[in-house]
Write an enzyme that holds these catalytic residues in place. Structure first.
Site, PDB file in Angstrom:
ATOM      1  N   LYS A 103      11.414   5.823   6.639  1.00  0.00           N
ATOM      2  CA  LYS A 103      10.735   4.816   7.472  1.00  0.00           C
ATOM      3  C   LYS A 103      11.387   3.450   7.392  1.00  0.00           C
ATOM      4  O   LYS A 103      11.631   2.815   8.413  1.00  0.00           O
ATOM      5  CB  LYS A 103       9.282   4.651   7.020  1.00  0.00           C
ATOM      6  CG  LYS A 103       8.285   5.387   7.852  1.00  0.00           C
ATOM      7  CD  LYS A 103       6.859   5.007   7.511  1.00  0.00           C
ATOM      8  CE  LYS A 103       6.451   5.096   6.129  1.00  0.00           C
ATOM      9  NZ  LYS A 103       6.260   4.461   5.063  1.00  0.00           N
ATOM     10  N   ARG A 119      -2.107   3.120   7.601  1.00  0.00           N
ATOM     11  CA  ARG A 119      -1.939   4.220   6.647  1.00  0.00           C
ATOM     12  C   ARG A 119      -3.209   5.066   6.576  1.00  0.00           C
ATOM     13  O   ARG A 119      -3.210   6.098   5.926  1.00  0.00           O
ATOM     14  CB  ARG A 119      -1.728   3.643   5.246  1.00  0.00           C
ATOM     15  CG  ARG A 119      -0.311   3.259   4.860  1.00  0.00           C
ATOM     16  CD  ARG A 119       0.412   4.315   4.151  1.00  0.00           C
ATOM     17  NE  ARG A 119       1.256   4.075   3.028  1.00  0.00           N
ATOM     18  CZ  ARG A 119       2.288   3.275   2.879  1.00  0.00           C
ATOM     19  NH1 ARG A 119       2.607   2.404   3.773  1.00  0.00           N
ATOM     20  NH2 ARG A 119       3.022   3.315   1.795  1.00  0.00           N
ATOM     21  N   ARG A 175      16.180   7.441  -4.181  1.00  0.00           N
ATOM     22  CA  ARG A 175      16.177   6.197  -3.418  1.00  0.00           C
ATOM     23  C   ARG A 175      16.553   4.989  -4.286  1.00  0.00           C
ATOM     24  O   ARG A 175      16.122   4.883  -5.423  1.00  0.00           O
ATOM     25  CB  ARG A 175      14.760   6.007  -2.868  1.00  0.00           C
ATOM     26  CG  ARG A 175      14.597   4.865  -1.947  1.00  0.00           C
ATOM     27  CD  ARG A 175      13.463   5.114  -1.043  1.00  0.00           C
ATOM     28  NE  ARG A 175      12.166   4.855  -1.655  1.00  0.00           N
ATOM     29  CZ  ARG A 175      11.050   4.804  -0.942  1.00  0.00           C
ATOM     30  NH1 ARG A 175      11.071   4.999   0.354  1.00  0.00           N
ATOM     31  NH2 ARG A 175       9.909   4.579  -1.535  1.00  0.00           N
ATOM     32  N   ARG A 223      12.812   1.509  -7.158  1.00  0.00           N
ATOM     33  CA  ARG A 223      11.462   0.963  -7.065  1.00  0.00           C
ATOM     34  C   ARG A 223      10.592   1.498  -8.192  1.00  0.00           C
ATOM     35  O   ARG A 223      10.703   2.648  -8.566  1.00  0.00           O
ATOM     36  CB  ARG A 223      10.840   1.354  -5.728  1.00  0.00           C
ATOM     37  CG  ARG A 223      11.094   0.356  -4.639  1.00  0.00           C
ATOM     38  CD  ARG A 223      10.682   0.864  -3.313  1.00  0.00           C
ATOM     39  NE  ARG A 223       9.312   1.366  -3.240  1.00  0.00           N
ATOM     40  CZ  ARG A 223       8.686   1.611  -2.106  1.00  0.00           C
ATOM     41  NH1 ARG A 223       9.283   1.375  -0.962  1.00  0.00           N
ATOM     42  NH2 ARG A 223       7.462   2.067  -2.101  1.00  0.00           N
ATOM     43  N   ARG A 258       1.609   9.392  -4.602  1.00  0.00           N
ATOM     44  CA  ARG A 258       1.769   8.821  -3.256  1.00  0.00           C
ATOM     45  C   ARG A 258       1.772   9.920  -2.198  1.00  0.00           C
ATOM     46  O   ARG A 258       1.265   9.734  -1.091  1.00  0.00           O
ATOM     47  CB  ARG A 258       3.051   7.983  -3.182  1.00  0.00           C
ATOM     48  CG  ARG A 258       2.888   6.667  -3.939  1.00  0.00           C
ATOM     49  CD  ARG A 258       4.209   6.019  -4.231  1.00  0.00           C
ATOM     50  NE  ARG A 258       4.927   5.650  -3.044  1.00  0.00           N
ATOM     51  CZ  ARG A 258       6.252   5.588  -2.962  1.00  0.00           C
ATOM     52  NH1 ARG A 258       6.990   5.907  -3.996  1.00  0.00           N
ATOM     53  NH2 ARG A 258       6.820   5.212  -1.850  1.00  0.00           N
TER      54      ARG A 258
HETATM   55  P1  AMP Z   1       5.697   1.384   1.223  1.00  0.00           P
HETATM   56  O1  AMP Z   1       6.836   0.482   0.933  1.00  0.00           O
HETATM   57  O2  AMP Z   1       5.328   1.411   2.688  1.00  0.00           O
HETATM   58  O3  AMP Z   1       5.882   2.774   0.656  1.00  0.00           O
HETATM   59  O4  AMP Z   1       4.397   0.762   0.480  1.00  0.00           O
HETATM   60  C1  AMP Z   1       4.377   0.598  -0.928  1.00  0.00           C
HETATM   61  C2  AMP Z   1       2.946   0.464  -1.419  1.00  0.00           C
HETATM   62  O5  AMP Z   1       2.318  -0.685  -0.794  1.00  0.00           O
HETATM   63  C3  AMP Z   1       2.021   1.633  -1.088  1.00  0.00           C
HETATM   64  O6  AMP Z   1       2.146   2.719  -2.016  1.00  0.00           O
HETATM   65  C4  AMP Z   1       0.658   0.937  -1.180  1.00  0.00           C
HETATM   66  O7  AMP Z   1       0.285   0.699  -2.512  1.00  0.00           O
HETATM   67  C5  AMP Z   1       0.941  -0.415  -0.537  1.00  0.00           C
HETATM   68  N1  AMP Z   1       0.751  -0.368   0.937  1.00  0.00           N
HETATM   69  C6  AMP Z   1       1.706  -0.581   1.901  1.00  0.00           C
HETATM   70  N2  AMP Z   1       1.181  -0.463   3.134  1.00  0.00           N
HETATM   71  C7  AMP Z   1      -0.129  -0.150   2.948  1.00  0.00           C
HETATM   72  C8  AMP Z   1      -1.197   0.128   3.844  1.00  0.00           C
HETATM   73  N3  AMP Z   1      -1.040   0.110   5.169  1.00  0.00           N
HETATM   74  N4  AMP Z   1      -2.416   0.407   3.302  1.00  0.00           N
HETATM   75  C9  AMP Z   1      -2.614   0.407   1.959  1.00  0.00           C
HETATM   76  N5  AMP Z   1      -1.646   0.181   1.074  1.00  0.00           N
HETATM   77  C10 AMP Z   1      -0.407  -0.102   1.542  1.00  0.00           C
END
Ligand code: AMP
Length: 215
Positions: free
Chosen positions: A13, A86, A125, A158, A169
Site C-alpha cells: 500500500k 480501516r 520490509r 518498523r 495486525r
Molecule cells: P500502517 O502504516 O497503515 O500499517 O499503520 C500503522 C499503524 O497505525 C496501525 O497498525 C494502527 O495502529 C495505526 N493506524 C493507521 N491507520 C489507522 C486507521 N485507519 N485506524 C486505526 N489505526 C490506524
C-alpha cells in the site's frame, strides 16, 4: 481524482500510494505515517496513539477520523487515502464527511495478496531512517542491503514488523478491515489489483485502470 487504497499490511500500500500519488498528482495521506511522525515528535497525539501503533492494534475510530477529516478539510485538490478507512465505522464517518463537504470518492483500489505472501513480505520490509523511502528485501530490494539507494541513509525495520506483531495486525485486518472491502464493493467502483509481483508493474496496471497518462 479522490482515491482510497485498501490492502492488508504488507500488500504494498505505502509503495503504491507514493507512486500513484506522484503519477496522478494527488495528495497522499497515510494515517500510519502521520501517527509515526507524531510519535517521533512526542506530540500529545503521538503519546495518545503510541501504544496502539507499536503493538499493532487499531487506534480508536474517533481519534483517526478526527485526524483524517482535519487533514482533508485543510487540503486543496484531490486525495489518495492510504491506511484509512480501516473499519466499516471509519468508512461510514468518511462518507458522512465527504457528503457534508461536497466532495466525492472516485475510486477504491484493493491490493489483493495471499496471507502467506503478506507474512513473507512484512518481515522483509525496510525503510530509510533518513528519507523514509520504502524497500522490501524480496519484492523491492535496495542495491545495498543496509543503505538507501536515494540518500545513502541507514535502512531500518518498523517496530511493528516483528513476527508477533505482524500476526496480530493480520488478525486485525481479517476481523475489521476485510469487511470493509465488501462494504465498498457494495457502494463503490472497486478495482482489485493483484499485488503479487513487481511494484512498478503493479503501479502501471493501476495507473492504466485509473486513466493516468502514460509515462
Ligand atoms: P500502517 O502504516 O497503515 O500499517 O499503520 C500503522 C499503524 O497505525 C496501525 O497498525 C494502527 O495502529 C495505526 N493506524 C493507521 N491507520 C489507522 C486507521 N485507519 N485506524 C486505526 N489505526 C490506524
Amino acid at each position: 481524482m479522490n482515491l482510497i487504497l485498501l490492502g492488508a499490511p504488507g500488500s504494498g500500500k505505502g509503495t503504491q500510494a507514493k507512486a500513484l500519488a506522484q503519477r496522478l498528482k494527488t495528495t497522499h495521506l497515510s494515517t500510519g505515517d502521520v501517527f509515526r511522525e507524531e510519535i517521533a515528535k512526542k506530540t500529545p497525539l503521538g503519546t495518545k496513539v503510541q501504544s496502539y501503533v507499536t503493538s499493532g492494534k487499531l487506534v480508536p475510530d474517533a481519534v483517526v477520523t478526527e485526524v483524517v477529516t482535519a487533514k482533508l478539510a485543510a487540503l486543496q485538490g484531490s486525495f489518495l487515502l492510504d491506511g484509512f478507512p480501516r473499519t466499516v465505522e471509519q468508512a461510514i464517518s468518511l462518507d458522512g464527511y465527504l457528503k457534508k463537504s461536497g466532495k466525492k470518492l472516485d475510486r477504491v483500489v484493493y491490493l489483493a495478496l495471499s496471507e502467506d505472501e503478506v507474512i513473507k513480505r512484512l518481515t522483509a520490509r525496510r525503510n530509510c531512517g533518513s528519507c523514509n523511502e520504502l524497500y522490501n528485501m524480496v519484492s523491492k530490494p535496495p542495491k545495498h542491503p543496509q543503505f538507501c539507494d536515494k540518500c545513502g541513509g541507514k535502512l531500518v525495520q518498523r517496530q511493528d514488523d516483528t513476527e508477533e506483531t505482524v500476526k496480530k495486525r493480520l488478525m486485525v485486518f481479517r476481523d475489521l478491515t476485510e469487511p470493509l472491502i465488501s462494504y465498498y464493493k457494495a457502494h463503490e467502483n472497486v478495482f482489485e489489483a493483484d499485488a503479487a509481483g513487481v511494484a512498478a508493474e503493479i503501479t502501471e496496471t493501476i495507473a492504466n485502470e485509473l486513466g493516468a497518462p502514460a509515462q
